[in-house]
Scaffold this active site. Structure first.
Site, mmCIF file in Angstrom:
data_model
loop_
_atom_site.group_PDB
_atom_site.id
_atom_site.type_symbol
_atom_site.label_atom_id
_atom_site.label_comp_id
_atom_site.label_asym_id
_atom_site.label_seq_id
_atom_site.Cartn_x
_atom_site.Cartn_y
_atom_site.Cartn_z
ATOM 1 N N HIS A 242 39.574 37.880 44.032
ATOM 2 C CA HIS A 242 38.892 37.001 43.088
ATOM 3 C C HIS A 242 37.767 36.161 43.725
ATOM 4 O O HIS A 242 36.631 36.191 43.273
ATOM 5 C CB HIS A 242 39.889 36.007 42.465
ATOM 6 C CG HIS A 242 41.047 36.617 41.758
ATOM 7 N ND1 HIS A 242 40.993 37.165 40.493
ATOM 8 C CD2 HIS A 242 42.330 36.739 42.153
ATOM 9 C CE1 HIS A 242 42.194 37.593 40.132
ATOM 10 N NE2 HIS A 242 43.021 37.360 41.115
HETATM 11 O O1 RIB Z 1 43.463 33.188 39.318
HETATM 12 C C1 RIB Z 1 43.008 33.486 40.616
HETATM 13 C C2 RIB Z 1 42.559 32.247 41.316
HETATM 14 O O2 RIB Z 1 43.664 31.352 41.498
HETATM 15 C C3 RIB Z 1 42.032 32.509 42.741
HETATM 16 O O3 RIB Z 1 41.087 31.536 43.089
HETATM 17 C C4 RIB Z 1 43.259 32.348 43.589
HETATM 18 O O4 RIB Z 1 42.931 32.017 44.947
HETATM 19 C C5 RIB Z 1 43.908 31.177 42.900
HETATM 20 O O5 RIB Z 1 43.278 29.991 43.367
#
Ligand code: RIB
Ligand code: CA
Length: 314
Positions: A242
């Protein structure tokens, strides 16, 4: 080349660590500092992980400032099932020698922004508590912020709930404030980040680089990948990296497609708390558009650039 002055706000976690590794390798970016926030794990762990990753990559020159130990108004939710008890996929890095700044995250961000000769970009890849406090405490700084690029939200999907993404869900009030602040926003939500997955073959390619950084990436991916493979509904062919998406939109915008929208965070819904309601309509929309919502990525190029970044470390 005019480097982009950048502040990273992280809840290091596995994908935060990959985002840090990538950002440090980019000549396009001038990393002014990193702020930590509670999210994937508690603040002490996200801060330790951030310091450890910087030390492991030989970049103790980058200052780290501790931020909020929890959301503005709610109890903290962490994600040990996703990132492990230590937040780095239970990979044990040496205890960092370097300490965080005495100054807290909001004060550090204020200083970095005021001292920057050019407007600063903020890449926030955890709950938005620190960013909300910065904008509330020092609204005059908004004119010196180029944009706030977040990993957060999802126009058409959630993960912490059917309609809310974790970073927004953990601190919906902070996210609501940031989207309402009037600073240009780039939202890298689950719509695009779930396309940015690393397959087992990709992870093997990191290990095959044969250097510290490649082995580190492969090691921290292991627990994280197993979590993603354990999912039943909508199983991905890999684990979603992500946070690196958010940083890469700054260095390689050509790999992405997006649309402007009006985005508001739901604070009232019994079942929709933390939903980032995105209105893409040109006519009859709720209000003026306030965010560029990234919807597509060239995944192959994304992985290639992450591998190139990892290979760049000795
Ligand atoms: O939903 C994914 C996000 O939440 C990413 O940034 C992961 O590191 C958590 O922080
Ligand atoms: Ca994160």
């Amino acid at each position: 080349m005019n480097k982009i002055p950048l502040i990273l706000d992280v809840d290091t976690g596995v994908d935060d660590a990959i985002a840090i590794l990538y950002a440090l390798s980019c000549p396009e970016l001038e990393l002014l500092g990193i702020c930590t926030v509670a999210g994937n794990q508690t603040l002490d762990k996200t801060t330790r992980n951030t310091l450890s990753v910087l030390e492991y990559l030989g970049r103790t020159d980058v200052p780290v400032a501790m931020g909020s130990s929890g959301p503005l108004m709610r109890p903290l939710h962490t994600a040990p099932q996703v990132h492990g008890e230590n937040g780095l996929g239970n990979v044990q890095l040496p205890e960092p020698a370097k300490k965080p700044l005495e100054e807290d995250a909001v004060s550090s961000m204020r200083r970095w922004i005021e001292q920057s000769p050019r407007p600063v970009t903020i890449a926030a890849v955890g709950p938005l508590t620190n960013i909300a406090l910065l904008l509330k405490s020092y609204p005059h700084l908004k004119s010196k912020i180029e944009k706030i690029a977040i990993m957060g939200g999802g126009a058409f999907r959630g993960n912490a709930s059917p309609v809310a993404e974790f970073n927004i869900y953990v601190d919906p009030e902070a996210a609501h404030m940031v989207f309402k602040a009037g600073v240009p926003m780039v939202m890298c939500g689950l719509d695009v980040t779930m396309q940015a997955y690393a397959t087992q073959e990709d992870i093997d390619a990191f290990a095959a680089l044969g250097n510290k950084a490649g082995r580190f990436c492969a090691d921290i991916f292991r627990f994280y990948y197993d979590f993603h493979m354990s999912g039943v509904r909508g199983k991905l062919p890999g684990c979603a990296v992500h946070d690196a998406v958010t940083v890469m939109t700054l260095t390689h915008p050509e790999l992405f497609k997006g649309e402007d929208a009006y985005v508001e965070v739901d604070l009232d819904g019994q079942y929709t708390l933390g939903c980032t309601a995105a209105d893409f309509r040109d006519r009859g929309r709720i209000a003026e558009k306030n965010a560029h919502v990234i919807m597509e990525i060239d995944r192959e190029a994304f992985i290639r650039l992450l591998l190139k970044a990892a290979a760049s470390y000795s």
